[in-house]
Structure formats: structure tokens, C-alpha cells
Design a protein around this motif. Structure first.
Motif, PDB file in Angstrom:
ATOM      1  N   PHE A   1      35.412  59.388  41.230  1.00 21.68           N
ATOM      2  CA  PHE A   1      35.587  59.985  42.711  1.00 21.68           C
ATOM      3  C   PHE A   1      36.856  59.732  43.204  1.00 21.68           C
ATOM      4  N   ARG A   2      37.518  59.266  42.944  1.00 24.34           N
ATOM      5  CA  ARG A   2      39.102  59.424  43.473  1.00 24.34           C
ATOM      6  C   ARG A   2      40.112  59.074  42.334  1.00 24.34           C
ATOM      7  N   PRO A   3      40.271  60.205  41.563  1.00 25.04           N
ATOM      8  CA  PRO A   3      41.296  60.020  40.520  1.00 25.04           C
ATOM      9  C   PRO A   3      42.753  59.950  40.932  1.00 25.04           C
ATOM     10  N   ASN A   4      43.143  60.299  42.086  1.00 23.20           N
ATOM     11  CA  ASN A   4      44.464  60.059  42.533  1.00 23.20           C
ATOM     12  C   ASN A   4      44.830  58.738  42.528  1.00 23.20           C
ATOM     13  N   LEU A   5      43.919  57.875  42.817  1.00 21.04           N
ATOM     14  CA  LEU A   5      44.180  56.481  43.366  1.00 21.04           C
ATOM     15  C   LEU A   5      44.160  55.679  42.015  1.00 21.04           C
ATOM     16  N   VAL A   6      43.933  56.128  40.832  1.00 21.26           N
ATOM     17  CA  VAL A   6      44.223  55.450  39.619  1.00 21.26           C
ATOM     18  C   VAL A   6      45.492  54.970  39.454  1.00 21.26           C
ATOM     19  N   ARG A   7      46.517  55.855  39.790  1.00 21.65           N
ATOM     20  CA  ARG A   7      47.811  55.264  39.251  1.00 21.65           C
ATOM     21  C   ARG A   7      48.441  54.350  40.397  1.00 21.65           C
ATOM     22  N   TYR A   8      47.539  54.249  41.529  1.00 16.60           N
ATOM     23  CA  TYR A   8      48.074  53.327  42.559  1.00 16.60           C
ATOM     24  C   TYR A   8      47.322  51.922  42.595  1.00 16.60           C
TER      25      TYR A   8
ATOM     26  N   ALA B   1      45.902  49.894  39.892  1.00 16.33           N
ATOM     27  CA  ALA B   1      46.232  48.745  39.093  1.00 16.33           C
ATOM     28  C   ALA B   1      47.553  48.006  39.316  1.00 16.33           C
ATOM     29  N   PRO B   2      48.618  48.892  39.484  1.00 12.83           N
ATOM     30  CA  PRO B   2      49.691  48.123  40.042  1.00 12.83           C
ATOM     31  C   PRO B   2      49.956  47.287  41.359  1.00 12.83           C
ATOM     32  N   LEU B   3      49.016  47.983  42.377  1.00  5.76           N
ATOM     33  CA  LEU B   3      48.800  47.206  43.463  1.00  5.76           C
ATOM     34  C   LEU B   3      48.094  45.676  43.284  1.00  5.76           C
ATOM     35  N   LEU B   4      47.017  45.951  42.467  1.00  7.11           N
ATOM     36  CA  LEU B   4      46.289  44.708  42.388  1.00  7.11           C
ATOM     37  C   LEU B   4      46.956  43.740  41.416  1.00  7.11           C
ATOM     38  N   LEU B   5      47.873  44.461  40.280  1.00  6.12           N
ATOM     39  CA  LEU B   5      48.691  43.477  39.548  1.00  6.12           C
ATOM     40  C   LEU B   5      49.601  42.669  40.600  1.00  6.12           C
ATOM     41  N   LEU B   6      50.241  43.493  41.437  1.00  3.55           N
ATOM     42  CA  LEU B   6      51.230  42.774  42.308  1.00  3.55           C
ATOM     43  C   LEU B   6      50.536  41.698  43.350  1.00  3.55           C
ATOM     44  N   ALA B   7      49.012  41.924  43.651  1.00  4.54           N
ATOM     45  CA  ALA B   7      48.396  41.142  44.618  1.00  4.54           C
ATOM     46  C   ALA B   7      48.214  39.747  43.553  1.00  4.54           C
ATOM     47  N   GLY B   8      47.776  40.041  42.014  1.00  2.00           N
ATOM     48  CA  GLY B   8      47.359  39.121  41.492  1.00  2.00           C
ATOM     49  C   GLY B   8      48.612  38.165  41.188  1.00  2.00           C
ATOM     50  N   VAL B   9      49.646  38.654  41.050  1.00  6.31           N
ATOM     51  CA  VAL B   9      51.155  37.852  40.867  1.00  6.31           C
ATOM     52  C   VAL B   9      51.321  36.854  42.156  1.00  6.31           C
ATOM     53  N   ALA B  10      51.004  37.574  42.916  1.00  8.29           N
ATOM     54  CA  ALA B  10      51.535  36.884  44.420  1.00  8.29           C
ATOM     55  C   ALA B  10      50.345  35.752  44.523  1.00  8.29           C
ATOM     56  N   GLY B  11      49.244  36.067  44.420  1.00 11.11           N
ATOM     57  CA  GLY B  11      48.299  35.039  44.661  1.00 11.11           C
ATOM     58  C   GLY B  11      48.380  33.813  43.548  1.00 11.11           C
ATOM     59  N   ALA B  12      48.933  34.083  42.344  1.00 11.47           N
ATOM     60  CA  ALA B  12      49.124  33.162  41.217  1.00 11.47           C
ATOM     61  C   ALA B  12      50.350  32.258  41.538  1.00 11.47           C
ATOM     62  N   LEU B  13      51.213  32.788  42.386  1.00 13.41           N
ATOM     63  CA  LEU B  13      52.533  31.975  42.746  1.00 13.41           C
ATOM     64  C   LEU B  13      52.252  31.247  43.770  1.00 13.41           C
ATOM     65  N   LEU B  14      51.378  31.649  44.745  1.00 15.20           N
ATOM     66  CA  LEU B  14      50.766  30.810  45.852  1.00 15.20           C
ATOM     67  C   LEU B  14      50.190  29.885  45.713  1.00 15.20           C
TER      68      LEU B  14
ATOM     69  N   MET C   1      34.505  43.921  32.273  1.00 16.36           N
ATOM     70  CA  MET C   1      33.177  44.813  32.662  1.00 16.36           C
ATOM     71  C   MET C   1      33.657  45.294  34.059  1.00 16.36           C
ATOM     72  N   LEU C   2      33.943  44.440  34.893  1.00 17.80           N
ATOM     73  CA  LEU C   2      34.356  44.952  36.133  1.00 17.80           C
ATOM     74  C   LEU C   2      35.496  45.778  36.400  1.00 17.80           C
ATOM     75  N   ALA C   3      36.468  45.478  35.553  1.00 18.00           N
ATOM     76  CA  ALA C   3      37.594  46.423  35.650  1.00 18.00           C
ATOM     77  C   ALA C   3      37.217  47.966  34.939  1.00 18.00           C
ATOM     78  N   ALA C   4      36.313  47.887  34.117  1.00 18.45           N
ATOM     79  CA  ALA C   4      35.984  48.993  33.453  1.00 18.45           C
ATOM     80  C   ALA C   4      35.016  49.755  34.232  1.00 18.45           C
ATOM     81  N   LEU C   5      34.255  49.358  35.133  1.00 14.18           N
ATOM     82  CA  LEU C   5      33.340  49.825  35.988  1.00 14.18           C
ATOM     83  C   LEU C   5      34.196  50.400  37.210  1.00 14.18           C
ATOM     84  N   ALA C   6      35.002  49.646  37.902  1.00 19.23           N
ATOM     85  CA  ALA C   6      35.839  49.876  39.021  1.00 19.23           C
ATOM     86  C   ALA C   6      36.971  51.213  38.201  1.00 19.23           C
ATOM     87  N   GLN C   7      37.241  51.179  37.006  1.00 26.12           N
ATOM     88  CA  GLN C   7      38.235  52.446  36.421  1.00 26.12           C
ATOM     89  C   GLN C   7      37.558  53.662  36.501  1.00 26.12           C
ATOM     90  N   GLY C   8      36.121  53.489  36.000  1.00 27.49           N
ATOM     91  CA  GLY C   8      35.278  54.646  35.746  1.00 27.49           C
ATOM     92  C   GLY C   8      34.906  55.151  37.027  1.00 27.49           C
TER      93      GLY C   8
END
Length: 107
Positions: free
Chosen positions: A85-92, A94-107, A73-80
Motif C-alpha cells: 500500500f505504501r512502497p515509498n515508506l519502506v525506505r523510511y 525501518a531506519p526510523l523504527l531502528l532509531l526509536a528502538g536504540v533510543a528506547g533501549a538506552l533510556l 511475523m509482525l515485522a513481515a506483516l508490516a513489511q508486506g
């Protein structure tokens, strides 16, 4: 681990939204090719169950499903909000948060 689940949910929601003609045109410009639509849907089909699996592994069945639904639900809200309001940020986002999530899981 939960940041990675949130990132996968946001990635999945981003893929699903970009698979729609309207949002694809809004973010990337132009109509999506049939192959791209299928790849985006496949990306969402892979990302969302993996996020569910991470939540189930970390929290157990009952809390894991509830936590995954909250993250979804939080992801759907953020995506919406990004699409509104900032459609150009959509392409950046998810990949940046995915990278942060992988880094956080490895640490």
C-alpha cells in the motif's frame, strides 16, 4: 529492548525484501546491483540473529524464541502491507523504527 528487537526484525525483513528485484524496482526504481543485493542480504543476516539474541537475553530461551518469532511475523506483516500500500515508506520505516528502538533501549 523489545522495541529494538522489533526494529531489527523490520530492518531485516526490509533488507530481504529490497534484495529482491521486484521490490527493489518498486521502492527504489531500477534493478539492484549485485553488490547491493549482497549487502542487503548481509544486513538481514546480521539484524535477525541480533534480534533473536536480544529476545533470548531478555526473556530466556523458551519465551525468547516464541517472542522473537511473533515479532518476526509482525515485522513481515508490516513489511508486506507497506510494500502493498505504501512502497515509498519502506525506505523510511525501518531506519526510523531502528532509531526509536536504540533510543528506547538506552533510556
Amino acid at each position: 529492548m523489545m522495541l529494538l528487537a522489533l526494529a531489527l526484525n523490520l530492518f531485516g525483513m526490509g533488507c530481504l525484501s529490497l534484495a529482491m528485484k521486484r521490490h527493489h524496482r518498486q521502492v527504489l526504481g531500477g534493478e539492484p546491483a549485485r553488490r547491493r543485493v549482497l549487502l542487503l542480504r548481509l544486513g538481514a543476516l546480521l539484524a535477525l540473529p541480533v534480534a533473536l539474541g536480544l529476545c533470548l537475553f531478555a526473556l530466556g530461551t523458551e519465551q525468547g524464541i516464541l517472542y522473537w518469532l511473533c515479532l518476526l511475523m509482525l515485522a513481515a506483516l508490516a513489511q508486506g502491507l507497506l510494500l502493498a500500500f505504501r512502497p515509498n515508506l519502506v525506505r523510511y520505516a525501518a531506519p526510523l523504527l531502528l532509531l526509536a528502538g536504540v533510543a528506547g533501549a538506552l533510556l
